[in-house]
Design a protein around this motif. Structure first.
Motif, PDB file in Angstrom:
ATOM      1  N   THR A  68      84.832  32.106  50.213  1.00  0.00           N
ATOM      2  CA  THR A  68      85.855  33.032  49.917  1.00  0.00           C
ATOM      3  C   THR A  68      85.666  33.900  51.286  1.00  0.00           C
ATOM      4  N   LEU A  69      84.585  34.447  51.527  1.00  0.00           N
ATOM      5  CA  LEU A  69      84.461  35.196  52.827  1.00  0.00           C
ATOM      6  C   LEU A  69      85.224  34.497  53.942  1.00  0.00           C
ATOM      7  N   VAL A  70      84.780  33.097  54.113  1.00  0.00           N
ATOM      8  CA  VAL A  70      85.043  32.379  55.492  1.00  0.00           C
ATOM      9  C   VAL A  70      86.680  32.183  55.492  1.00  0.00           C
ATOM     10  N   ARG A  71      87.159  32.059  54.182  1.00  0.00           N
ATOM     11  CA  ARG A  71      88.754  31.847  54.238  1.00  0.00           C
ATOM     12  C   ARG A  71      89.274  33.280  54.425  1.00  0.00           C
ATOM     13  N   ALA A  72      88.766  34.429  54.110  1.00  0.00           N
ATOM     14  CA  ALA A  72      89.310  35.739  54.350  1.00  0.00           C
ATOM     15  C   ALA A  72      89.109  36.049  55.870  1.00  0.00           C
ATOM     16  N   LEU A  73      88.228  35.602  56.389  1.00  0.00           N
ATOM     17  CA  LEU A  73      88.043  35.964  57.897  1.00  0.00           C
ATOM     18  C   LEU A  73      88.793  35.128  58.819  1.00  0.00           C
ATOM     19  N   LYS A  74      89.198  33.927  58.321  1.00  0.00           N
ATOM     20  CA  LYS A  74      90.104  32.946  59.427  1.00  0.00           C
ATOM     21  C   LYS A  74      91.286  33.534  60.012  1.00  0.00           C
ATOM     22  N   PRO A  75      92.165  34.255  59.312  1.00  0.00           N
ATOM     23  CA  PRO A  75      93.097  34.938  59.734  1.00  0.00           C
ATOM     24  C   PRO A  75      92.793  36.251  60.802  1.00  0.00           C
ATOM     25  N   LEU A  76      91.680  37.007  60.412  1.00  0.00           N
ATOM     26  CA  LEU A  76      91.222  37.898  61.556  1.00  0.00           C
ATOM     27  C   LEU A  76      90.907  37.252  62.834  1.00  0.00           C
ATOM     28  N   GLN A  77      89.916  36.185  62.493  1.00  0.00           N
ATOM     29  CA  GLN A  77      89.581  35.318  63.648  1.00  0.00           C
ATOM     30  C   GLN A  77      90.989  34.948  64.624  1.00  0.00           C
ATOM     31  N   ARG A  78      91.699  34.244  63.681  1.00  0.00           N
ATOM     32  CA  ARG A  78      92.911  33.845  64.511  1.00  0.00           C
ATOM     33  C   ARG A  78      93.646  34.755  65.274  1.00  0.00           C
ATOM     34  N   ASP A  79      93.793  35.979  64.710  1.00  0.00           N
ATOM     35  CA  ASP A  79      94.588  37.101  65.461  1.00  0.00           C
ATOM     36  C   ASP A  79      93.952  37.700  66.413  1.00  0.00           C
ATOM     37  N   GLY A  80      92.638  37.451  66.704  1.00  0.00           N
ATOM     38  CA  GLY A  80      91.811  37.799  67.754  1.00  0.00           C
ATOM     39  C   GLY A  80      91.379  39.206  67.198  1.00  0.00           C
ATOM     40  N   LEU A  81      91.078  39.501  66.100  1.00  0.00           N
ATOM     41  CA  LEU A  81      90.391  40.906  65.618  1.00  0.00           C
ATOM     42  C   LEU A  81      88.884  40.701  65.397  1.00  0.00           C
ATOM     43  N   VAL A  82      88.588  39.661  64.914  1.00  0.00           N
ATOM     44  CA  VAL A  82      87.137  39.466  64.957  1.00  0.00           C
ATOM     45  C   VAL A  82      86.533  38.430  65.628  1.00  0.00           C
ATOM     46  N   THR A  83      85.427  38.426  66.149  1.00  0.00           N
ATOM     47  CA  THR A  83      84.724  37.489  66.953  1.00  0.00           C
ATOM     48  C   THR A  83      83.367  36.633  66.149  1.00  0.00           C
ATOM     49  N   ALA A  84      83.069  35.598  66.143  1.00  0.00           N
ATOM     50  CA  ALA A  84      82.168  35.092  65.555  1.00  0.00           C
ATOM     51  C   ALA A  84      81.239  34.179  66.622  1.00  0.00           C
ATOM     52  N   GLU A  85      80.049  34.665  66.887  1.00  0.00           N
ATOM     53  CA  GLU A  85      79.441  33.970  67.902  1.00  0.00           C
ATOM     54  C   GLU A  85      78.102  33.512  67.407  1.00  0.00           C
ATOM     55  N   GLN A  86      77.517  32.374  67.877  1.00  0.00           N
ATOM     56  CA  GLN A  86      76.457  31.808  67.178  1.00  0.00           C
ATOM     57  C   GLN A  86      75.094  32.461  67.593  1.00  0.00           C
ATOM     58  N   GLN A  87      74.389  33.072  66.994  1.00  0.00           N
ATOM     59  CA  GLN A  87      73.333  34.205  67.168  1.00  0.00           C
ATOM     60  C   GLN A  87      72.343  33.365  68.334  1.00  0.00           C
ATOM     61  N   ASP A  88      71.980  32.066  67.952  1.00  0.00           N
ATOM     62  CA  ASP A  88      71.267  31.286  68.997  1.00  0.00           C
ATOM     63  C   ASP A  88      71.026  29.965  68.566  1.00  0.00           C
TER      64      ASP A  88
END
Length: 143
Positions: A68-88
């Motif tokens: 559910t969280l992944v689905r909720a974050l998708k529009p925020l990432q798409r709109d450039g509001l949230v970034t998700a970067e692999q830690q290592d």
């Protein structure tokens, strides 16, 4: 059915869900002016409070299923509001952060959130609102 039998009006889930819809609509009217939903605002605020949080940590903090969280974050990432970067390279975990646009949107939405808080407290009462928040937060920390 006798008058002593419980009805849907006695149902805690019904009352909480109905109240949640009412409160969500109130907050949506306000934070929506900043271009986000009330749910998106809470995610932006949570990421802002804990920069670099992982999906698993955020899901736990928000009491949400990870999918559910992944689905909720998708529009925020798409709109450039949230970034998700692999830690290592040794892990699939990603660190979530707000972009500059995300911080700007959060700031704008926070001003609208203050208006929503005031409206809610005017309608419900400041002390009652504080007690309600306390009770609800206690509820989500039960195990």
């Amino acid at each position: 059915m006798t008058s002593s039998e419980p009805t849907y009006l006695d149902c805690n889930c019904f009352a909480i869900r109905q109240a949640a819809r009412f409160v969500s609509q109130l907050y949506e009217r306000h934070v929506g002016q900043a271009g986000v939903t009330a749910a998106q605002f809470t995610l932006l605020a949570a990421i802002h409070r804990r920069p670099g949080t992982t999906m698993a940590e955020l899901a736990d903090a928000m009491v949400m299923e990870r999918t559910t969280l992944v689905r909720a974050l998708k529009p925020l990432q798409r709109d450039g509001l949230v970034t998700a970067e692999q830690q290592d390279a040794s892990t699939r975990a990603v660190a979530l952060n707000l972009s500059d646009a995300g911080r700007t949107t959060l700031h704008e939405a926070s001003l609208r959130w203050i208006e929503a808080q005031k409206e809610f407290e005017e309608k419900f009462g400041r002390e009652r609102a504080a007690e309600l928040r306390k009770s609800l937060l206690e509820l989500t920390s039960m195990e």
